[in-house]
Design a protein around this motif. Structure first.
Motif, PDB file in Angstrom:
ATOM      1  N   ILE A  99      31.125 -53.350  48.456  1.00  0.00           N
ATOM      2  CA  ILE A  99      29.956 -54.234  48.467  1.00  0.00           C
ATOM      3  C   ILE A  99      28.965 -53.762  47.411  1.00  0.00           C
ATOM      4  O   ILE A  99      28.726 -52.557  47.258  1.00  0.00           O
ATOM      5  N   LEU A 100      28.403 -54.712  46.678  1.00  0.00           N
ATOM      6  CA  LEU A 100      27.398 -54.376  45.672  1.00  0.00           C
ATOM      7  C   LEU A 100      26.131 -53.853  46.346  1.00  0.00           C
ATOM      8  O   LEU A 100      25.575 -54.502  47.226  1.00  0.00           O
ATOM      9  N   LYS A 101      25.676 -52.681  45.931  1.00  0.00           N
ATOM     10  CA  LYS A 101      24.450 -52.105  46.482  1.00  0.00           C
ATOM     11  C   LYS A 101      23.284 -52.243  45.510  1.00  0.00           C
ATOM     12  O   LYS A 101      22.173 -52.606  45.895  1.00  0.00           O
ATOM     13  N   GLU A 102      23.525 -51.971  44.234  1.00  0.00           N
ATOM     14  CA  GLU A 102      22.431 -52.014  43.257  1.00  0.00           C
ATOM     15  C   GLU A 102      23.001 -52.180  41.859  1.00  0.00           C
ATOM     16  O   GLU A 102      24.066 -51.646  41.533  1.00  0.00           O
ATOM     17  N   ARG A 103      22.294 -52.928  41.038  1.00  0.00           N
ATOM     18  CA  ARG A 103      22.573 -52.947  39.608  1.00  0.00           C
ATOM     19  C   ARG A 103      21.256 -53.135  38.870  1.00  0.00           C
ATOM     20  O   ARG A 103      20.412 -53.940  39.276  1.00  0.00           O
ATOM     21  N   SER A 104      21.112 -52.389  37.776  1.00  0.00           N
ATOM     22  CA  SER A 104      19.808 -52.376  37.121  1.00  0.00           C
ATOM     23  C   SER A 104      19.928 -51.830  35.703  1.00  0.00           C
ATOM     24  O   SER A 104      20.803 -51.003  35.402  1.00  0.00           O
ATOM     25  N   ASP A 105      19.031 -52.296  34.841  1.00  0.00           N
ATOM     26  CA  ASP A 105      18.892 -51.692  33.521  1.00  0.00           C
ATOM     27  C   ASP A 105      18.368 -50.272  33.669  1.00  0.00           C
ATOM     28  O   ASP A 105      17.618 -49.956  34.612  1.00  0.00           O
ATOM     29  N   LEU A 106      18.740 -49.418  32.736  1.00  0.00           N
ATOM     30  CA  LEU A 106      18.145 -48.087  32.629  1.00  0.00           C
ATOM     31  C   LEU A 106      17.124 -48.123  31.499  1.00  0.00           C
ATOM     32  O   LEU A 106      17.363 -48.722  30.449  1.00  0.00           O
ATOM     33  N   THR A 107      15.990 -47.496  31.709  1.00  0.00           N
ATOM     34  CA  THR A 107      14.904 -47.589  30.750  1.00  0.00           C
ATOM     35  C   THR A 107      14.826 -46.360  29.860  1.00  0.00           C
ATOM     36  O   THR A 107      15.360 -45.294  30.178  1.00  0.00           O
ATOM     37  N   TYR A 108      14.146 -46.521  28.753  1.00  0.00           N
ATOM     38  CA  TYR A 108      13.969 -45.422  27.797  1.00  0.00           C
ATOM     39  C   TYR A 108      13.228 -44.258  28.437  1.00  0.00           C
ATOM     40  O   TYR A 108      13.579 -43.094  28.243  1.00  0.00           O
ATOM     41  N   ARG A 109      12.230 -44.559  29.238  1.00  0.00           N
ATOM     42  CA  ARG A 109      11.394 -43.498  29.823  1.00  0.00           C
ATOM     43  C   ARG A 109      12.149 -42.631  30.819  1.00  0.00           C
ATOM     44  O   ARG A 109      11.837 -41.452  30.990  1.00  0.00           O
TER      45      ARG A 109
END
Length: 209
Positions: A70-80
């Motif tokens: 099951i998908l829990k999380e997906r997200s861009d990773l940021t420069y900071r």
């Protein structure tokens, strides 16, 4: 005698004249000019040395996962939130996705995580070395990691198993670079399957184009 010679000359002249007339009427056939087929123009290759899609487009989708994840999380990773050493190596884009599998009746909870980073192409050897060194350095006193066989997924591939506090459980990780992309795939929990992880890593590598 002169008369016979003269007659022969007349006959030969007539024959030659006749041959000339025949050749004028029926000229020798002209050999056909061979047809020249132009060589096909070379098709330009589209194999780019760098990825042509965003990091988010390389993330494994629910359809790529086993049916019980099951998908829990997906997200861009940021420069900071990216380490300075990786910024210095030309970090450009990043993405992460997490899945899990749960079976309460069997007290089973297993997680999977994929981390993607896009860097400057010329620095990929350094990116790989930094990441691999971090894996080795991350093992504390008395901890051991075991390198595992894994098909080559790109320019660099490294896979290992790390035992956990539970003697019946381990965490499996595969890291690899392809073009200007670094990926790290990890599976851990109560029921892990290294063969499944390898299959997921191959699917992830195929998304890099």
């Amino acid at each position: 005698m002169h008369t016979g010679a003269g007659l022969l000359c007349v006959v030969l002249a007539a024959a030659l004249a006749s041959a000339g007339c025949l050749s004028a009427i029926f000229p020798d056939p002209v050999a056909p000019t061979p047809e020249i087929t132009a060589a096909p123009s070379p098709v330009p290759t589209t194999n780019s040395p760098v990825a042509t899609v965003r990091a988010s487009d390389m993330a494994l989708e629910p359809a790529d996962m086993p049916a019980d994840y099951i998908l829990k999380e997906r997200s861009d990773l940021t420069y900071r939130e990216t380490e300075q050493v990786l910024r210095d190596l030309g970090w450009r884009d990043g993405y992460q996705v997490t899945y899990y599998r749960m079976n309460k009746a069997k007290d089973d909870l297993t997680g999977f995580r994929q981390v993607i980073g896009i860097y400057a192409r010329e620095n990929m050897n350094l990116v790989y070395n930094v990441k691999k060194d971090a894996v080795v350095a991350g093992t504390g006193s008395g901890e051991t990691i075991y390198e595992l066989p894994c098909p080559n997924l790109g320019e660099h591939t490294y896979a290992f198993r790390k035992p956990t506090a539970d003697p019946f459980s381990s965490t499996y990780t595969i890291i690899f670079t392809k073009k200007n992309v670094y990926e790290e795939l990890t599976m851990g929990g109560t029921t892990t399957d290294y063969e499944t992880l390898k299959a997921l890593a191959r699917s992830a590598a195929d998304k890099i184009h």
